[in-house]
Design an enzyme around this catalytic site. Sequence first.
Site, PDB file in Angstrom:
ATOM      1  N   ASP A  93      -0.365 -51.465   7.811  1.00  0.00           N
ATOM      2  CA  ASP A  93      -0.068 -50.136   8.336  1.00  0.00           C
ATOM      3  C   ASP A  93       0.829 -49.411   7.341  1.00  0.00           C
ATOM      4  O   ASP A  93       2.053 -49.529   7.374  1.00  0.00           O
ATOM      5  CB  ASP A  93       0.620 -50.265   9.697  1.00  0.00           C
ATOM      6  N   SER A  94       0.204 -48.687   6.428  1.00  0.00           N
ATOM      7  CA  SER A  94       0.961 -47.973   5.395  1.00  0.00           C
ATOM      8  C   SER A  94       0.698 -46.474   5.400  1.00  0.00           C
ATOM      9  O   SER A  94       1.415 -45.731   4.731  1.00  0.00           O
ATOM     10  CB  SER A  94       0.658 -48.546   4.012  1.00  0.00           C
ATOM     11  N   LYS A  95      -0.332 -46.028   6.109  1.00  0.00           N
ATOM     12  CA  LYS A  95      -0.637 -44.599   6.281  1.00  0.00           C
ATOM     13  C   LYS A  95      -0.627 -43.853   4.952  1.00  0.00           C
ATOM     14  O   LYS A  95      -0.054 -42.762   4.832  1.00  0.00           O
ATOM     15  CB  LYS A  95       0.330 -43.964   7.280  1.00  0.00           C
ATOM     16  N   ARG A  96      -1.274 -44.429   3.973  1.00  0.00           N
ATOM     17  CA  ARG A  96      -1.350 -43.776   2.671  1.00  0.00           C
ATOM     18  C   ARG A  96      -2.201 -42.516   2.774  1.00  0.00           C
ATOM     19  O   ARG A  96      -3.117 -42.441   3.600  1.00  0.00           O
ATOM     20  CB  ARG A  96      -1.930 -44.729   1.637  1.00  0.00           C
ATOM     21  N   THR A 120      -4.295 -48.496   7.071  1.00  0.00           N
ATOM     22  CA  THR A 120      -4.281 -47.189   7.712  1.00  0.00           C
ATOM     23  C   THR A 120      -4.118 -46.104   6.648  1.00  0.00           C
ATOM     24  O   THR A 120      -3.363 -46.257   5.690  1.00  0.00           O
ATOM     25  CB  THR A 120      -3.145 -47.076   8.742  1.00  0.00           C
TER      26      THR A 120
END
Length: 270
Positions: A93-96, A120
Site C-alpha cells: 500500500d504505497s499509493k504511488r 496501490t
Amino acid sequence: MTFIEQLTAAWQKNNSLLCVGLDPDPAKFPAHLKGRDDAIFEFCAAIVDATADLVCSFKPQIAYFAARRAEDQLEALIAHIHTKHPGIPVILDSKRGDIGSTAEQYAVEAFERYQADAVTVNPYMGRDSVDPYLAYPDKGVILLCRTSNPGGSDLQFLDVGGEKLYERVARLAAGEWNTSGQISLVVGATFPAEIARVRAIVGDVPLLVPGIGAQGGDIEATVRAGQTKNATGLMINSSRAILYAGKDADYAAAARRVALETRDAINQYR
C-alpha cells in the site's frame, strides 16, 4: 500465478474476504518488543503467522516502515509471508502516482525490490501513470477509486460528462486500461452505495475495501453491496482493530481472535 489467481485461490482456501493491513506503530507495541532493532518485523511477522489461515491477503502500508527507516524490515516481512504462507498475496500500500520514468521506478520498487504481488496506485494523473505497473503482467494494480476519507468527495464526486469522477475511473479501470487483466479498485466501506455503484460498473473486478473496524464501516452493508455473484470479489481490510487487539505478550493471539471474529462476521452475509 497472477495476483488475481492467487487472490481467487486464497478466497476459496481460507473461506475469507478479510485483508489484514500491516500498519506497525512502535508506540503501540508490547513492552517486550520496545527498543529492539527488529521490532517492526517481529511484531508484523507474529501477526501474519497468527492470522494467515484466516485472510485472503496482507497489506503492509509503506509509510509505517519508511518513516522509521525500516524498509529492510518490510522486505524481510514480505519475504517471510511468501516463504511461510505461500499463496497469500501481499499488497504494497504505497499509493504511488507519477508518470514516465518515475512511475517505472516506483514499479521496480514495488515488484522487484519488495516483491509485492500488488500495489496501490493513484490514477488521477491518467493512464500513463498506470501503464508502467501493467508492464508486469502477473502483478496486481489496485487503483484508488472511491476512497473512505470524508474529503474524498471533494474531487471524486465531480461531474465529468454526466457521471461522477470515481465512476469514470471505475469504467476506465475495468475497460480500456485493464490490459493485463490484473487491475482492482479501492472503494471505501464508509460509502456502501458507492461500492454498489462501482460493482455495477466493473463486473467481477476485485475491490479492496478499507474502512471497517476502527473507521466504522458497516460489514453487512459492505458485503451486500460489493460481493460478486459467487460471493467473492472483495478484500475487506482491517488494520488497527486487529493489530492492536492486545497490548501484552499475547498480542498475536488477540489479533487472531479478532481476525477470526471479523472473517466470520463477513462470512455470515455472503
